[in-house]
Write an enzyme that holds these catalytic residues in place. Structure first.
Site, PDB file in Angstrom:
ATOM      1  CB  SER A 208     -24.438  50.188  24.444  1.00  0.00           C
ATOM      2  OG  SER A 208     -25.201  49.087  24.037  1.00  0.00           O
ATOM      3  CG  ASN A 209     -29.222  48.715  26.229  1.00  0.00           C
ATOM      4  OD1 ASN A 209     -29.222  47.498  26.214  1.00  0.00           O
ATOM      5  ND2 ASN A 209     -29.661  49.446  25.199  1.00  0.00           N
ATOM      6  NE  ARG A 210     -26.071  46.066  33.714  1.00  0.00           N
ATOM      7  CZ  ARG A 210     -26.439  46.228  34.962  1.00  0.00           C
ATOM      8  NH1 ARG A 210     -26.551  47.443  35.442  1.00  0.00           N
ATOM      9  NH2 ARG A 210     -26.699  45.195  35.725  1.00  0.00           N
TER      10      ARG A 210
END
Ligand code: C5P
Length: 394
Positions: A208-210
């Protein structure tokens, strides 16, 4: 920022949720409002007036007889206010307000109000549902009072139920929506995508990402406040879902694409703030991958580019398209490239280091007729600046 320079009186009632009135004052100030606070005597047993005085730089009004305030302080406050917010509004306060009582500073200010009044009730579920309380709510609604909450959730005595005060952000949203928003997106159907996507590796791991989802949620709330009918397609976030918005919760890029596809026929504007994962594991394993050698690799396959797919549709067959370009360098140049490649109508270009996961950001709006570099501002304010441009594209 729809609360910029708005003068808001926050009236605090005597309930345990009064501690959240402190955060509400801060939230209103963050949105640009000037705030003054008036408190009932029992509110002062829950939070100190000094706290409110310190936050607002104006003495919190707690007493109609205070010699420090010459003249009629409730009349002055009511004249000063562009809107009054009561938080928390207790059962007792609602009952007395419904009958026009004016025997403390909050009620006297309310009795004198010539501006929108928003109440955020907070009480035990049984008190909220009590016939007498519901009669009072009904009467206040007829008198023009607007409401923020209450909501379902944890109550002061440890039980769960209806009657919890809405969160400060939700109360501030409700104030913007109910009292101040220009209705320039009335009848416009806006779809906003937000947050990250999660791409499963195995049953316990994902890529995923932030992305926090803040920008998308701010856009959804701002479009709603301007009268749009809003659908929010969101990946997993920690944020409370905005009220008054149809929300579809998704996990993966493919689910997001499907949800957007489903809503597309009834959409005039698509704003893609979501940080869609560019790749997903070629195959999500059905059982947990075991630790083995010193290195390992996962084969990834490309996800569909949702925005580019929409951009490829024929003009007239597609909604107005707004995309985001979050980069670590050459932000505006990449933004311009994306405008062309994805055939978007507007790209919001910003740098990962100033935007990701934070409340404020700095962006350049890249459109077909040139760039508009904006100063640093809150995501909520940026949302309104983007929507100003969207209005010109409709
Ligand atoms: O190509 P890049 O990911 O930098 O483009 C960002 C823009 O494209 C954002 O608006 C994002 O929501 C959208 N996007 C998309 N589908 C993808 C990747 C990005 O719609 N698979």
């Amino acid at each position: 920022m729809t609360l910029r320079d708005k003068q808001i009186v926050v009236g605090v009632g005597g309930g345990i949720a009064a501690f959240k009135a402190v955060e509400l004052v801060r939230e209103l100030q963050r949105r640009g409002a000037k705030v003054r606070v008036v408190m009932t005597p029992s509110a002062c047993r829950f939070v100190g007036p000094i706290t409110m005085t310190g936050l607002t730089g104006q003495p919190a009004v707690t007493d109609l007889w205070d010699p420090k305030h010459p003249g009629e302080i409730h009349v002055e406050l009511a004249h000063w206010a562009h809107a009054i917010v009561i938080a928390p509004a207790t059962a007792n306060l609602l009952a007395r307000a419904a009958h026009g009582f004016a025997d403390d500073a909050v009620l006297a200010t309310l009795a004198c109000a010539g501006c929108p009044v928003l109440m955020a009730p907070a009480m035990h579920e049984r008190m909220w549902r009590a016939a007498a309380n519901q009669r009072n709510v009904e009467r206040l609604t007829q008198d023009g009072v607007r409401w923020a909450g209450p909501v379902q959730g944890a109550l002061a005595n440890g039980t769960t139920g209806m009657g919890r005060m809405a969160e400060p952000v939700q109360i501030a949203d409700a104030l913007e929506r109910e009292a101040f928003a220009p209705p320039d997106l009335a009848k416009v159907r806006v779809l906003v995508s937000a947050g990250p996507t999660l791409e499963d590796i195995d049953p316990v791991r994902f890529i995923s990402n932030r992305s926090s989802g803040r920008m998308g949620y701010a856009l959804a709330a701002a479009a709603r406040d301007r009268g749009a009918s809003v659908t929010l397609v969101t990946g997993p976030t920690q944020l409370p879902l905005p009220a008054g918005v149809q929300t579809v919760q998704v996990r993966t890029a493919l689910e997001m694409q499907q949800a957007i596809h489903n809503a597309l026929r009834k959409t005039d504007v698509v704003i893609m703030t979501a940080a869609v994962a560019d790749y997903r594991p070629a195959q999500a394993k059905t059982s947990k991958i075991k630790k083995q050698g010193e290195t390992m690799s996962i084969e990834l396959v490309k996800n569909p580019d949702i925005l580019a797919t929409l951009g490829a549709k024929r003009k007239g067959k597609r909604p107005v398209l707004v995309g985001f370009a979050m980069e670590t360098n050459d932000v505006v140049a990449y933004g311009r490239k994306k405008l062309v490649q994805k055939k978007a109508d507007l790209i919001v270009a910003n740098e990962a280091s100033v935007g990701f996961g934070r409340d404020d950001t700095q962006a350049t709006l890249v459109g077909k007729r040139g760039d508009e570099a904006l100063p640093p501002m809150s995501k909520r304010e940026l949302a309104h600046r983007i929507l100003d441009r969207v209005c010109g594209l409709l």
